[in-house]
Design an enzyme around this catalytic site. Sequence first.
Site, PDB file in Angstrom:
ATOM      1  N   CYS A   1      13.121  11.871   6.157  1.00 50.00           N
ATOM      2  CA  CYS A   1      13.144  11.420   7.552  1.00 50.00           C
ATOM      3  C   CYS A   1      14.517  11.699   8.159  1.00 50.00           C
ATOM      4  O   CYS A   1      14.645  11.870   9.364  1.00 50.00           O
ATOM      5  CB  CYS A   1      12.799   9.938   7.644  1.00 50.00           C
ATOM      6  SG  CYS A   1      13.750   8.934   6.514  1.00 50.00           S
TER       7      CYS A   1
ATOM      8  N   GLU B   1       8.747  16.877  15.250  1.00 49.78           N
ATOM      9  CA  GLU B   1       9.081  16.738  13.830  1.00 49.78           C
ATOM     10  C   GLU B   1       8.194  17.693  13.018  1.00 49.78           C
ATOM     11  O   GLU B   1       6.971  17.633  13.108  1.00 49.78           O
ATOM     12  CB  GLU B   1       8.848  15.299  13.361  1.00 49.78           C
ATOM     13  CG  GLU B   1       9.280  15.091  11.920  1.00 49.78           C
ATOM     14  CD  GLU B   1       9.056  13.659  11.420  1.00 49.78           C
ATOM     15  OE1 GLU B   1       7.966  13.110  11.627  1.00 49.78           O
ATOM     16  OE2 GLU B   1       9.993  13.120  10.799  1.00 49.78           O
TER      17      GLU B   1
ATOM     18  N   LYS C   1       0.868  -1.184   0.000  1.00 48.52           N
ATOM     19  CA  LYS C   1       0.000   0.000   0.000  1.00 48.52           C
ATOM     20  C   LYS C   1       0.900   1.228   0.000  1.00 48.52           C
ATOM     21  O   LYS C   1       1.463   1.615   1.034  1.00 48.52           O
ATOM     22  CB  LYS C   1      -0.926   0.049   1.222  1.00 48.52           C
ATOM     23  CG  LYS C   1      -1.909   1.235   1.114  1.00 48.52           C
ATOM     24  CD  LYS C   1      -2.296   1.778   2.444  1.00 48.52           C
ATOM     25  CE  LYS C   1      -2.023   3.213   2.731  1.00 48.52           C
ATOM     26  NZ  LYS C   1      -1.998   4.223   1.732  1.00 48.52           N
TER      27      LYS C   1
HETATM   28  P1  NDP Z   1       1.801   8.453   7.783  1.00 47.85           P
HETATM   29  O1  NDP Z   1       2.058   7.730   9.061  1.00 47.85           O
HETATM   30  O2  NDP Z   1       0.710   9.436   7.762  1.00 47.85           O
HETATM   31  O3  NDP Z   1       1.458   7.389   6.626  1.00 47.85           O
HETATM   32  C1  NDP Z   1       2.318   6.341   6.253  1.00 47.85           C
HETATM   33  C2  NDP Z   1       1.508   5.288   5.532  1.00 47.85           C
HETATM   34  O4  NDP Z   1       0.627   4.649   6.480  1.00 47.85           O
HETATM   35  C3  NDP Z   1       0.599   5.860   4.437  1.00 47.85           C
HETATM   36  O5  NDP Z   1       0.552   4.968   3.351  1.00 47.85           O
HETATM   37  C4  NDP Z   1      -0.737   5.937   5.172  1.00 47.85           C
HETATM   38  O6  NDP Z   1      -1.866   5.978   4.316  1.00 47.85           O
HETATM   39  C5  NDP Z   1      -0.705   4.662   5.983  1.00 47.85           C
HETATM   40  N1  NDP Z   1      -1.655   4.612   7.097  1.00 47.85           N
HETATM   41  C6  NDP Z   1      -2.294   5.632   7.713  1.00 47.85           C
HETATM   42  N2  NDP Z   1      -3.110   5.147   8.702  1.00 47.85           N
HETATM   43  C7  NDP Z   1      -2.965   3.805   8.697  1.00 47.85           C
HETATM   44  C8  NDP Z   1      -3.534   2.749   9.470  1.00 47.85           C
HETATM   45  N3  NDP Z   1      -4.407   2.975  10.453  1.00 47.85           N
HETATM   46  N4  NDP Z   1      -3.164   1.483   9.197  1.00 47.85           N
HETATM   47  C9  NDP Z   1      -2.254   1.219   8.236  1.00 47.85           C
HETATM   48  N5  NDP Z   1      -1.712   2.181   7.444  1.00 47.85           N
HETATM   49  C10 NDP Z   1      -2.047   3.446   7.685  1.00 47.85           C
HETATM   50  O7  NDP Z   1       3.190   9.090   7.304  1.00 47.85           O
HETATM   51  P2  NDP Z   1       3.452  10.062   6.067  1.00 47.85           P
HETATM   52  O8  NDP Z   1       2.984   9.401   4.807  1.00 47.85           O
HETATM   53  O9  NDP Z   1       2.956  11.423   6.390  1.00 47.85           O
HETATM   54  O10 NDP Z   1       5.054  10.070   6.014  1.00 47.85           O
HETATM   55  C11 NDP Z   1       5.850  10.961   6.702  1.00 47.85           C
HETATM   56  C12 NDP Z   1       6.430  10.310   7.944  1.00 47.85           C
HETATM   57  O11 NDP Z   1       7.219   9.184   7.568  1.00 47.85           O
HETATM   58  C13 NDP Z   1       7.370  11.228   8.711  1.00 47.85           C
HETATM   59  O12 NDP Z   1       7.101  11.136  10.083  1.00 47.85           O
HETATM   60  C14 NDP Z   1       8.751  10.649   8.407  1.00 47.85           C
HETATM   61  O13 NDP Z   1       9.709  10.937   9.384  1.00 47.85           O
HETATM   62  C15 NDP Z   1       8.447   9.194   8.296  1.00 47.85           C
HETATM   63  N6  NDP Z   1       9.489   8.488   7.557  1.00 47.85           N
HETATM   64  C16 NDP Z   1      10.364   7.692   8.258  1.00 47.85           C
HETATM   65  C17 NDP Z   1      11.418   7.051   7.618  1.00 47.85           C
HETATM   66  C18 NDP Z   1      12.357   6.179   8.384  1.00 47.85           C
HETATM   67  O14 NDP Z   1      13.049   5.366   7.762  1.00 47.85           O
HETATM   68  N7  NDP Z   1      12.453   6.289   9.692  1.00 47.85           N
HETATM   69  C19 NDP Z   1      11.625   7.198   6.164  1.00 47.85           C
HETATM   70  C20 NDP Z   1      10.650   8.061   5.531  1.00 47.85           C
HETATM   71  C21 NDP Z   1       9.618   8.664   6.217  1.00 47.85           C
HETATM   72  P3  NDP Z   1      -2.590   7.407   4.088  1.00 47.85           P
HETATM   73  O15 NDP Z   1      -1.599   8.188   3.313  1.00 47.85           O
HETATM   74  O16 NDP Z   1      -3.830   7.073   3.379  1.00 47.85           O
HETATM   75  O17 NDP Z   1      -2.841   7.999   5.444  1.00 47.85           O
END
Ligand code: NDP
Length: 488
Positions: A282, A380, A173
């Site tokens: 990130c 963040e 996803k």
């Molecule tokens: P989110 O947590 O909002 O979303 C991540 C993914 O999870 C999306 O595909 C989202 O779908 C999905 N999601 C949301 N709710 C659920 C649920 N209840 N169950 C399962 N999946 C769900 O993060 P962002 O997309 O905003 O990404 C940014 C974040 O990612 C930042 O905090 C960043 O630091 C972190 N990040 C961390 C990295 C690492 O390696 N540590 C690398 C890159 C990013 P939907 O978009 O539909 O909400």
Amino acid sequence: MHTGSYIDGAWYQPKNDRLIRNFNPANSSEVIAEYPAATAECVARAVAGASEAFKTWSKVPAPERARVIWRATEIARGRVEEFGRTLTTEEGKILAEGCGEIKKGISVLEYYAGAGTRLAGRTLPAEGRDVFTYTLRRPLGVVGLITPWNFPWAIPVWKVAPALVAGNTCVLKPSEITPNTAAHMVEIFEEAGLPKGCLQMVVGYGDDVGQAIVDHPDVKAISFTGSTATGHKVYAAAASRGAKVTCELGGKNAVIALADADVDAVVASVMNGAFGSTGQRCTATSRLLVHESIVGQVTEALVAGAQALKIGPGLSEGIQMGPIVDEQQFTSVLSYLEIGKSEADCLTGGGKVEELSEGYFVQPTVFGGVAPDARIFQEEIFGPVLSICTIKDLDEGLRYANSVRYGLTSSVYTQDIYEAMRFVEGIETGMVHVNEPTVGGEAQLPFGGIKDTGVGDKEMSSDGLNFFTEEKTVFINFDRGTKRDFNR
Ligand code: NDP
């Protein structure tokens, strides 16, 4: 361009009033694609198809599975510019960064293609006479991969490639904000001859399809990258039904610059770390802890650097910083700028770019005199915002740097090997740099954080492969005719 979900080898759009609306963040009136979002029923179909495909894919010898990854790698290599353009159009980072991300993903594909001939177990001595003991690595089954928008190519690639080469089948996803780049990844595997059902992609919302993947009893493992808030929910839900889980989450990364630091190197590193990819990495540098003897010089250079950055649509010539990814993030970053103005000195930036009102453009912003308990120092922000805090020595720097809940990456600038080693020992992050930026990762090196940034195995490297396998320990007795002592 393919849109929609990819299930059992075909592109598919379900009936659903809830739509995916894919925008260009550099021009929010430009709709790139609009189509019905996948649903929980799509997830059920995807998991059923992936379970069926697992029966044959898991039996294909690993070196043969790896050949599919090699072919996909070569196909991607020929389409870097095209994929980079798609990435920039939907995510916003400038084209050079978009193409750079595609190339980084290609290195990851190469690494895991090579792993097809290195899926090794261990051979260890047995206590018993004439007993041969060793371990095997086996695939898990159907695995669920949930990814964010900020690295819409590299992160899906670094989950899918190890999962497939190890013999699993995947239900991916991607973020619904950046599905077209993920669709390119599906295309390269399709063209490379990956059998149908091995890679299923459901493009829908997290609260619906994401949750359905996490809760599905036939999904044996979840690999999640995203925010800490969502990751902790995902971890609890998946672990409570016994699934294997790894989550890579938010960051608040610091550079510490000591009195003897090379000032030019610090400035170049922090410019790249704080404003590269519009601060939406990130691994971005969001905090600079700088010694009082050089704080004036460093701050002045960073302010000048931020003011000189050319901001605009990432596909335009000469642009150095693109927009924020979407309206929600844009509003969130702007609200942090207001918080910052009430907590510290706003030295440059501090708002949207008025003359670029057609997109989500924010000024690169530098806050000075930031206290370690300020919200902009602790939380963040995920935008082009740098907080500068003055320190007296390394101990104070470490105390402030470690005061946050996150622990992804960090860096120290110093010429003193003793101070550098003290930093490496004392800093609470999963990745540590000395005299180089906080950003970056390499296929062969473990990638991930500690504290509230990471739960479970790290990604990339052999760790990424191990996550997608389980180990069997084998005992083979060959002491024909001899009585064994089972009480030994
Ligand atoms: P989110 O947590 O909002 O979303 C991540 C993914 O999870 C999306 O595909 C989202 O779908 C999905 N999601 C949301 N709710 C659920 C649920 N209840 N169950 C399962 N999946 C769900 O993060 P962002 O997309 O905003 O990404 C940014 C974040 O990612 C930042 O905090 C960043 O630091 C972190 N990040 C961390 C990295 C690492 O390696 N540590 C690398 C890159 C990013 P939907 O978009 O539909 O909400």
